[in-house]
Enzyme design. Structure first.
Site, PDB file in Angstrom:
ATOM      1  N   HIS A 177       0.843  -1.192   0.000  1.00 50.14           N
ATOM      2  CA  HIS A 177       0.000   0.000   0.000  1.00 50.14           C
ATOM      3  C   HIS A 177       0.881   1.244   0.000  1.00 50.14           C
ATOM      4  O   HIS A 177       1.663   1.451   0.943  1.00 50.14           O
ATOM      5  CB  HIS A 177      -0.908   0.021   1.229  1.00 50.14           C
ATOM      6  CG  HIS A 177      -2.004  -1.007   1.189  1.00 50.14           C
ATOM      7  ND1 HIS A 177      -2.402  -1.726   2.297  1.00 50.14           N
ATOM      8  CD2 HIS A 177      -2.780  -1.431   0.175  1.00 50.14           C
ATOM      9  CE1 HIS A 177      -3.382  -2.540   1.963  1.00 50.14           C
ATOM     10  NE2 HIS A 177      -3.628  -2.378   0.683  1.00 50.14           N
ATOM     11  N   PHE A 196       4.054   0.137   4.859  1.00 45.09           N
ATOM     12  CA  PHE A 196       4.659  -1.038   5.499  1.00 45.09           C
ATOM     13  C   PHE A 196       3.773  -2.280   5.424  1.00 45.09           C
ATOM     14  O   PHE A 196       3.638  -3.006   6.402  1.00 45.09           O
ATOM     15  CB  PHE A 196       5.034  -0.743   6.963  1.00 45.09           C
ATOM     16  CG  PHE A 196       5.623   0.620   7.190  1.00 45.09           C
ATOM     17  CD1 PHE A 196       6.762   1.018   6.503  1.00 45.09           C
ATOM     18  CD2 PHE A 196       5.050   1.517   8.078  1.00 45.09           C
ATOM     19  CE1 PHE A 196       7.317   2.279   6.714  1.00 45.09           C
ATOM     20  CE2 PHE A 196       5.592   2.771   8.283  1.00 45.09           C
ATOM     21  CZ  PHE A 196       6.732   3.151   7.596  1.00 45.09           C
ATOM     22  N   HIS A 197       3.189  -2.544   4.255  1.00 50.62           N
ATOM     23  CA  HIS A 197       2.300  -3.701   4.104  1.00 50.62           C
ATOM     24  C   HIS A 197       2.730  -4.637   2.974  1.00 50.62           C
ATOM     25  O   HIS A 197       1.902  -5.037   2.164  1.00 50.62           O
ATOM     26  CB  HIS A 197       0.863  -3.234   3.819  1.00 50.62           C
ATOM     27  CG  HIS A 197       0.237  -2.437   4.914  1.00 50.62           C
ATOM     28  ND1 HIS A 197      -0.907  -1.679   4.731  1.00 50.62           N
ATOM     29  CD2 HIS A 197       0.582  -2.270   6.213  1.00 50.62           C
ATOM     30  CE1 HIS A 197      -1.239  -1.076   5.857  1.00 50.62           C
ATOM     31  NE2 HIS A 197      -0.347  -1.419   6.785  1.00 50.62           N
ATOM     32  N   PRO A 198       3.996  -5.040   2.875  1.00 52.81           N
ATOM     33  CA  PRO A 198       4.374  -5.929   1.775  1.00 52.81           C
ATOM     34  C   PRO A 198       3.781  -7.325   1.944  1.00 52.81           C
ATOM     35  O   PRO A 198       3.807  -7.903   3.041  1.00 52.81           O
ATOM     36  CB  PRO A 198       5.900  -5.970   1.864  1.00 52.81           C
ATOM     37  CG  PRO A 198       6.210  -5.685   3.294  1.00 52.81           C
ATOM     38  CD  PRO A 198       5.158  -4.712   3.739  1.00 52.81           C
TER      39      PRO A 198
END
Length: 540
Positions: free
Chosen positions: A296, A470-472
């Site tokens: 995101h 920080f949503h890999p």
């Protein structure tokens, strides 16, 4: 070489997923569980004070310190890419937001052929892990390992932003986690009485008394040993010294969307061209490992405001900082108890979207970039991200050394659709800021700048001010097709003895923050592992 012995389950990574797996798998006293964490214990004060994420991200004590490759979609910029390197993993350094996503996310997984992964299937696992401070009903539960509470402060300027959202057709909502998160509300957070609640506290530490569970920190996995088509062992270092663990049952990778594909590739499992280029001899061909990276991208719009208190003024002096610190010491409330973002808004940038397609993280503060000082004028930041990006990136090793960071290229804003959503997101933010509820605060656009109006200008501006939230996910994609990395039971397709149980298995990113879905995957994965063990034993 230190010999750690033989284990039924070896879990790599004691993060959001790994701590859950260690707890659930060790519930069976008949199995031996080894949990390995490359980082240290979570006995670091800034992990537990909510505002301490500022001192954990980018800190080698708690963060791997990854950076992305220069990204064309960000006009050549490279970003910090924090990933937790500590017991609790990302749950020890993240924004603490409890968010499941939308029912359509999981129903979409089921429609890909992944039986058992629809909303009705995963909801019981969300509830199993949850310890909600107030709700116990068809959607929520109490008594699980993951504490969920209300935040312990509010802001007049954020309340006004919420009223403005209602004026433009985004209603107030009580619960973001009922399957449809459209609306606005203060985020609920993983805290207990103003202190961060990570998975190390909620899941791992209650299980440490079990004699069949062993936890080793500062244990960095180096290579999976493959013999006769089966994962038979793991080579690692412990505080820099070589060691090995033997695997009688399964190796469970819970190292996250960066760490899990990295370890597979270091072991010769992946795309042969990628492996040879990195100096690794290919062992097993799995072309999609490290591909399908999704994240995101948050577009950080900033507006100066008047007649409102923001953290810029509150923390702008040493006296102000002292008051904030004293308030937290006495009441565990105030700005030191803040999650990085307080107010959440889920909205549609176009009526044609079936459900909310963007998420706002609204903060009563502003700064140029993470780590910089707060601005010396009152302002708020309304960060907005595309919940379902079309763009896909990759993560691949560049050398045979486990200590070398992989190349991470999210490939943000690579499609016309993503650029259109970015432009429309900024326009929607401007509509909200122009609403009557905010008139007394006279919002003035600071970033990206009101002079930018065309799709092209706004998309380029998004590349200039956008950053990861920080949503890999997605780099070991779950699927029913032969190209997928793991099957619907999270087993590596290439050969026996390995499962991947973390955010990397998501076939498509969820419509919200990804920590709670990762914990759900671990809860469901643990059940699958135990069920399959029982079946094997019954058949033997």
């Amino acid at each position: 070489m230190q010999d750690l012995g033989s284990w039924d389950y070896v879990i790599v990574g004691a993060g959001s997923a790994g701590c859950v797996l260690a707890n659930r798998l060790s519930e069976d006293p008949g199995v031996r569980v080894l949990l390995l964490e490359a980082g240290k214990d979570d006995n670091y004060i800034w992990i537990h004070i909510p505002v301490g994420y500022l001192y954990c991200m980018g800190n080698p004590r708690t963060d791997w310190g990854f950076k992305t490759a220069p990204d064309p979609g960000l006009n050549g910029r490279s970003l910090m890419y924090p990933r937790g390197k500590v017991l609790g993993g990302c749950s020890s350094i993240n924004g603490m937001i409890y968010m499941r996503g939308q029912a359509r996310d999981y129903d979409g997984w089921r429609q890909l052929g992944l039986a058992g992964w629809g909303w009705d299937d995963v909801l019981p696992y969300f509830k199993k892990s949850e310890d909600h401070y107030a709700w116990a009903d068809d959607l929520h539960a109490q008594g699980g390992g993951l504490r969920v509470e209300e935040q312990r402060l509010s802001w007049e300027i954020l309340d006004a932003f919420r009223e403005a959202c209602a004026e433009v057709g985004i209603p107030k909502t009580r619960d973001f986690n009922d399957g449809d998160n459209f609306g606005s509300s203060y985020f609920q957070v993983n805290q207990r009485a103003g202190i961060r609640w990570n998975t190390a506290k909620g899941f791992l530490k209650p299980a440490l008394k079990r004699p069949n569970l062993k936890v080793v920190t500062e244990a960095h996995a180096q290579r999976i040993v493959i013999e006769n088509g089966h994962a038979s062992g793991l080579e690692l270092t412990i505080k820099g010294q070589p060691a090995r663990a033997s695997i009688e049952g399964e190796l469970v990778l819970a190292a996250g969307a960066i760490g899990s594909p990295q370890l597979l590739e270091l072991s010769g499992i992946g795309n042969p061209d990628v492996l040879r280029k990195a100096g690794v001899t290919p062992q097993v061909t799995v072309p999609e490992i490290g591909e399908n990276l999704q994240d995101h991208l948050q577009i950080r719009t900033i507006f100066k405001v008047r007649n409102a208190m923001t953290l810029n003024q509150m923390a702008g002096t040493w006296f102000g900082k002292a008051k904030i610190g004293l308030r937290y010491m006495l009441t565990r409330s105030g700005p030191m108890s803040m999650a990085p973002s307080q107010l959440g808004v889920f909205a549609r940038t176009d009526p044609s979207f079936e459900t909310a397609n963007v998420e706002y993280h609204v903060q009563p503060l502003s700064l140029d970039k993470f780590g910089d000082p707060l601005h010396d004028f009152p302002a708020i930041t309304a960060s907005v991200c595309n919940l379902r990006p079309e763009s896909r990136g990759h993560c691949h090793i560049t050398s045979p050394a486990a200590t070398d960071h992989p190349t991470i290229l999210p490939n943000y804003l690579a499609t016309e659709g993503d650029r259109k959503v970015a432009a429309d997101s900024i326009r929607l933010t401007r509509r909200i800021m122009e609403a009557e509820a905010l008139k007394t605060h006279a919002p003035e656009e600071y970033l990206p700048g009101s002079e930018l109006t065309s799709d092209g200008d706004l998309a380029r501006a998004a590349g200039d001010i956008g950053t990861t939230i920080f949503h890999p996910v997605g780099t070991c994609r779950m699927g029913v097709d032969d190209a997928s990395v793991v099957d619907g039971r999270l087993r590596l397709r290439a050969f026996e003895g390995i499962r991947v149980v973390d955010a990397s298995v998501m076939p498509a990113i969820t419509s919200g923050n990804t920590n709670a879905p990762t914990i759900m995957i671990a809860e469901k994965g643990a059940d699958m592992i135990r069920e399959d063990r029982r079946r094997r034993r019954a058949a033997a």
